[in-house]
Write an enzyme that holds these catalytic residues in place. Structure first.
Site, PDB file in Angstrom:
ATOM      1  N   ASN A  54       0.826  -1.204   0.000  1.00  0.00           N
ATOM      2  CA  ASN A  54       0.000   0.000   0.000  1.00  0.00           C
ATOM      3  C   ASN A  54       0.861   1.256   0.000  1.00  0.00           C
ATOM      4  O   ASN A  54       1.989   1.257   0.490  1.00  0.00           O
ATOM      5  CB  ASN A  54      -0.935  -0.001   1.207  1.00  0.00           C
ATOM      6  CG  ASN A  54      -1.901  -1.167   1.150  1.00  0.00           C
ATOM      7  OD1 ASN A  54      -2.076  -1.752   0.088  1.00  0.00           O
ATOM      8  ND2 ASN A  54      -2.490  -1.505   2.266  1.00  0.00           N
ATOM      9  N   VAL A  55       0.271   2.314  -0.528  1.00  0.00           N
ATOM     10  CA  VAL A  55       1.000   3.576  -0.639  1.00  0.00           C
ATOM     11  C   VAL A  55       0.376   4.627   0.280  1.00  0.00           C
ATOM     12  O   VAL A  55       0.654   5.802   0.186  1.00  0.00           O
ATOM     13  CB  VAL A  55       0.987   4.067  -2.106  1.00  0.00           C
ATOM     14  CG1 VAL A  55       1.737   3.091  -3.004  1.00  0.00           C
ATOM     15  CG2 VAL A  55      -0.446   4.254  -2.634  1.00  0.00           C
ATOM     16  N   HIS A  78       5.859  -0.655  -2.728  1.00  0.00           N
ATOM     17  CA  HIS A  78       5.483   0.111  -3.923  1.00  0.00           C
ATOM     18  C   HIS A  78       5.594   1.614  -3.709  1.00  0.00           C
ATOM     19  O   HIS A  78       4.867   2.402  -4.302  1.00  0.00           O
ATOM     20  CB  HIS A  78       4.056  -0.267  -4.350  1.00  0.00           C
ATOM     21  CG  HIS A  78       3.954  -1.669  -4.873  1.00  0.00           C
ATOM     22  ND1 HIS A  78       2.800  -2.414  -4.848  1.00  0.00           N
ATOM     23  CD2 HIS A  78       4.887  -2.481  -5.444  1.00  0.00           C
ATOM     24  CE1 HIS A  78       3.020  -3.604  -5.378  1.00  0.00           C
ATOM     25  NE2 HIS A  78       4.277  -3.679  -5.743  1.00  0.00           N
ATOM     26  N   CYS A 110      13.070  18.338 -12.882  1.00  0.00           N
ATOM     27  CA  CYS A 110      14.211  18.744 -12.048  1.00  0.00           C
ATOM     28  C   CYS A 110      14.383  17.859 -10.820  1.00  0.00           C
ATOM     29  O   CYS A 110      15.361  18.003 -10.080  1.00  0.00           O
ATOM     30  CB  CYS A 110      14.073  20.210 -11.626  1.00  0.00           C
ATOM     31  SG  CYS A 110      12.813  20.475 -10.357  1.00  0.00           S
ATOM     32  N   CYS A 140       5.521  21.563 -11.396  1.00  0.00           N
ATOM     33  CA  CYS A 140       6.554  22.197 -10.578  1.00  0.00           C
ATOM     34  C   CYS A 140       6.793  23.619 -11.096  1.00  0.00           C
ATOM     35  O   CYS A 140       6.409  23.947 -12.224  1.00  0.00           O
ATOM     36  CB  CYS A 140       7.802  21.341 -10.758  1.00  0.00           C
ATOM     37  SG  CYS A 140       9.323  21.941 -10.060  1.00  0.00           S
ATOM     38  N   THR A 165      -4.315  -9.152   0.422  1.00  0.00           N
ATOM     39  CA  THR A 165      -3.713  -9.030  -0.906  1.00  0.00           C
ATOM     40  C   THR A 165      -4.223 -10.141  -1.802  1.00  0.00           C
ATOM     41  O   THR A 165      -4.372 -11.280  -1.361  1.00  0.00           O
ATOM     42  CB  THR A 165      -2.164  -9.041  -0.857  1.00  0.00           C
ATOM     43  OG1 THR A 165      -1.674  -9.052  -2.207  1.00  0.00           O
ATOM     44  CG2 THR A 165      -1.598 -10.222  -0.108  1.00  0.00           C
ATOM     45  N   ALA A 199     -10.286  -8.016   7.452  1.00  0.00           N
ATOM     46  CA  ALA A 199      -9.067  -7.879   8.254  1.00  0.00           C
ATOM     47  C   ALA A 199      -9.313  -7.192   9.597  1.00  0.00           C
ATOM     48  O   ALA A 199      -8.757  -7.588  10.618  1.00  0.00           O
ATOM     49  CB  ALA A 199      -8.018  -7.109   7.456  1.00  0.00           C
TER      50      ALA A 199
HETATM   51  P1  NAD Z   1      -5.862  -5.970  -4.778  1.00  0.00           P
HETATM   52  O1  NAD Z   1      -6.685  -4.758  -4.988  1.00  0.00           O
HETATM   53  O2  NAD Z   1      -5.367  -6.711  -5.935  1.00  0.00           O
HETATM   54  O3  NAD Z   1      -6.700  -7.014  -3.907  1.00  0.00           O
HETATM   55  C1  NAD Z   1      -7.391  -6.648  -2.754  1.00  0.00           C
HETATM   56  C2  NAD Z   1      -7.546  -7.888  -1.891  1.00  0.00           C
HETATM   57  O4  NAD Z   1      -8.100  -7.492  -0.650  1.00  0.00           O
HETATM   58  C3  NAD Z   1      -8.503  -8.944  -2.488  1.00  0.00           C
HETATM   59  O5  NAD Z   1      -7.897 -10.210  -2.382  1.00  0.00           O
HETATM   60  C4  NAD Z   1      -9.745  -8.832  -1.597  1.00  0.00           C
HETATM   61  O6  NAD Z   1     -10.403 -10.082  -1.452  1.00  0.00           O
HETATM   62  C5  NAD Z   1      -9.130  -8.373  -0.286  1.00  0.00           C
HETATM   63  N1  NAD Z   1     -10.048  -7.642   0.616  1.00  0.00           N
HETATM   64  C6  NAD Z   1     -11.122  -6.886   0.327  1.00  0.00           C
HETATM   65  N2  NAD Z   1     -11.683  -6.379   1.428  1.00  0.00           N
HETATM   66  C7  NAD Z   1     -10.935  -6.826   2.487  1.00  0.00           C
HETATM   67  C8  NAD Z   1     -11.000  -6.649   3.898  1.00  0.00           C
HETATM   68  N3  NAD Z   1     -11.945  -5.899   4.482  1.00  0.00           N
HETATM   69  N4  NAD Z   1     -10.062  -7.281   4.654  1.00  0.00           N
HETATM   70  C9  NAD Z   1      -9.090  -8.040   4.094  1.00  0.00           C
HETATM   71  N5  NAD Z   1      -8.988  -8.239   2.760  1.00  0.00           N
HETATM   72  C10 NAD Z   1      -9.890  -7.630   1.963  1.00  0.00           C
HETATM   73  O7  NAD Z   1      -4.708  -5.532  -3.800  1.00  0.00           O
HETATM   74  P2  NAD Z   1      -3.156  -5.821  -3.824  1.00  0.00           P
HETATM   75  O8  NAD Z   1      -2.922  -7.294  -3.818  1.00  0.00           O
HETATM   76  O9  NAD Z   1      -2.589  -5.000  -2.747  1.00  0.00           O
HETATM   77  O10 NAD Z   1      -2.636  -5.288  -5.239  1.00  0.00           O
HETATM   78  C11 NAD Z   1      -3.036  -4.032  -5.736  1.00  0.00           C
HETATM   79  C12 NAD Z   1      -1.939  -3.005  -5.960  1.00  0.00           C
HETATM   80  O11 NAD Z   1      -2.569  -1.721  -5.954  1.00  0.00           O
HETATM   81  C13 NAD Z   1      -0.935  -2.948  -4.851  1.00  0.00           C
HETATM   82  O12 NAD Z   1       0.280  -3.081  -5.456  1.00  0.00           O
HETATM   83  C14 NAD Z   1      -1.038  -1.540  -4.221  1.00  0.00           C
HETATM   84  O13 NAD Z   1       0.185  -0.858  -4.368  1.00  0.00           O
HETATM   85  C15 NAD Z   1      -2.028  -0.788  -5.055  1.00  0.00           C
HETATM   86  N6  NAD Z   1      -3.144  -0.191  -4.263  1.00  0.00           N
HETATM   87  C16 NAD Z   1      -2.884   0.379  -3.056  1.00  0.00           C
HETATM   88  C17 NAD Z   1      -3.932   0.914  -2.302  1.00  0.00           C
HETATM   89  C18 NAD Z   1      -3.612   1.527  -0.959  1.00  0.00           C
HETATM   90  O14 NAD Z   1      -2.518   2.050  -0.767  1.00  0.00           O
HETATM   91  N7  NAD Z   1      -4.524   1.457   0.017  1.00  0.00           N
HETATM   92  C19 NAD Z   1      -5.245   0.860  -2.783  1.00  0.00           C
HETATM   93  C20 NAD Z   1      -5.472   0.273  -4.050  1.00  0.00           C
HETATM   94  C21 NAD Z   1      -4.398  -0.257  -4.777  1.00  0.00           C
HETATM   95 ZN    ZN Z   2      10.810  20.833 -11.441  1.00  0.00          ZN
END
Ligand code: NAD
Ligand code: ZN
Length: 254
Positions: free
Chosen positions: A105-106, A122, A133, A151, A191, A235
């Protein structure tokens, strides 16, 4: 086994482990109001994040990617607060069990919840960087009057997160591989385990002799192959109950 049995079993394994690592994905932040990519309510239902979130799409048409993906993310992330799952992991760290969180997550929510060793696999969304720059600026300090935001030098800002098609920052990759190969238990939470190389970390853990346990409402490609079992559900409540149980067990032991 019932859900409650699986929660008890997970707590027991954590209490008897020496070095626990968690790998988290977008699902752990769903209860903080951040939509995931895949799964129910995911961005996937609106467009293909692998296309829009690809570095090539950004370079070809940064305005489109800012409008479709990044600007919405900026609004949602500025409001988001940690939920019971991130707080539960921070508690497992204070108990001396959880050593490292590897997150895809980001959103910075693990750090906000109090986790101290977080590997941002990520990158993160807290900062933007000028493509021209290299100047860095905090995302919250950039008003989206124009898209893409620019920028002072005229260069376009990009978020400091990893787009599809980009490589993982070297230090995050090295540290994650080390964490995965040196843990005795890996918790894989929220995930879909399809984005590589993040999804390979549980495989490294398993091959190095660790137990892998998943927490997710849905099964994933790891479920029948790499994980000992799946604790099926959201979760927030599951991680909270597990942390409560570990706390109780450790109070008895001490
Ligand atoms: P994904 O979106 O591919 O999958 C989400 C997973 O979470 C699914 O398996 C789903 O079943 C599960 N899920 C849904 N609700 C849930 C809950 N309440 N509790 C637990 N699990 C739950 O996510 P990913 O595998 O992280 O891959 C997506 C990419 O997108 C990542 O690389 C990430 O960097 C990016 N992303 C990040 C964010 C964030 O920072 N919050 C949000 C969206 C996407
Ligand atoms: Zn710049």
């Amino acid at each position: 086994m019932t859900l409650n049995d699986l929660i008890q079993e997970t707590a027991k394994i954590i209490a008897s482990s020496k070095h626990v690592v968690a790998l988290t994905g977008a699902g752990i932040s769903v209860e903080s109001g951040i939509p995931p990519f895949r799964g129910k309510g995911g961005l996937w239902e609106k467009f293909d994040p692998m296309e829009v979130g690809h570095i090539q799409s950004f370079m070809e048409n940064p305005e489109r990617v800012w409008r479709l993906l990044i600007s919405g993310m900026k609004d949602i992330l500025s409001e988001a607060r940690p939920n019971a799952a991130q707080y539960g992991l921070a508690r497992l760290e204070s108990l001396g069990k959880l050593k490292t969180v590897i997150t895809q997550n980001v959103d910075g929510l693990h750090q906000l919840a109090g986790s101290r060793d977080v590997i941002e696999f990520h990158g993160n969304f807290a900062w933007l960087r000028c493509l021209n720059c290299g100047a860095r600026v905090k995302t919250v300090n950039v008003a989206l009057k124009e898209m893409p935001p620019k920028c002072d030098c005229g260069g376009i800002y990009r978020p400091e997160c990893v787009f599809f098609g980009e490589s993982i920052p070297m230090q995050a990759m090295d540290r994650s591989q080390l964490a995965a190969s040196s843990c005795d238990l890996m918790l894989v939470i929220g995930t879909s385990a399809v984005v590589q190389p993040a999804a390979f970390m549980p495989v490294i853990a398993r091959q190095s002799g660790a137990v892998v346990i998943e927490i997710n409402p849905e099964p994933t490609p790891l479920t029948q192959t790499t994980s000992k079992f799946l604790v099926q559900g959201k979760a927030g409540s599951i991680v909270k109950q597990i942390a409560d149980e570990v706390e109780r067990m450790m109070a008895i032991i001490n």
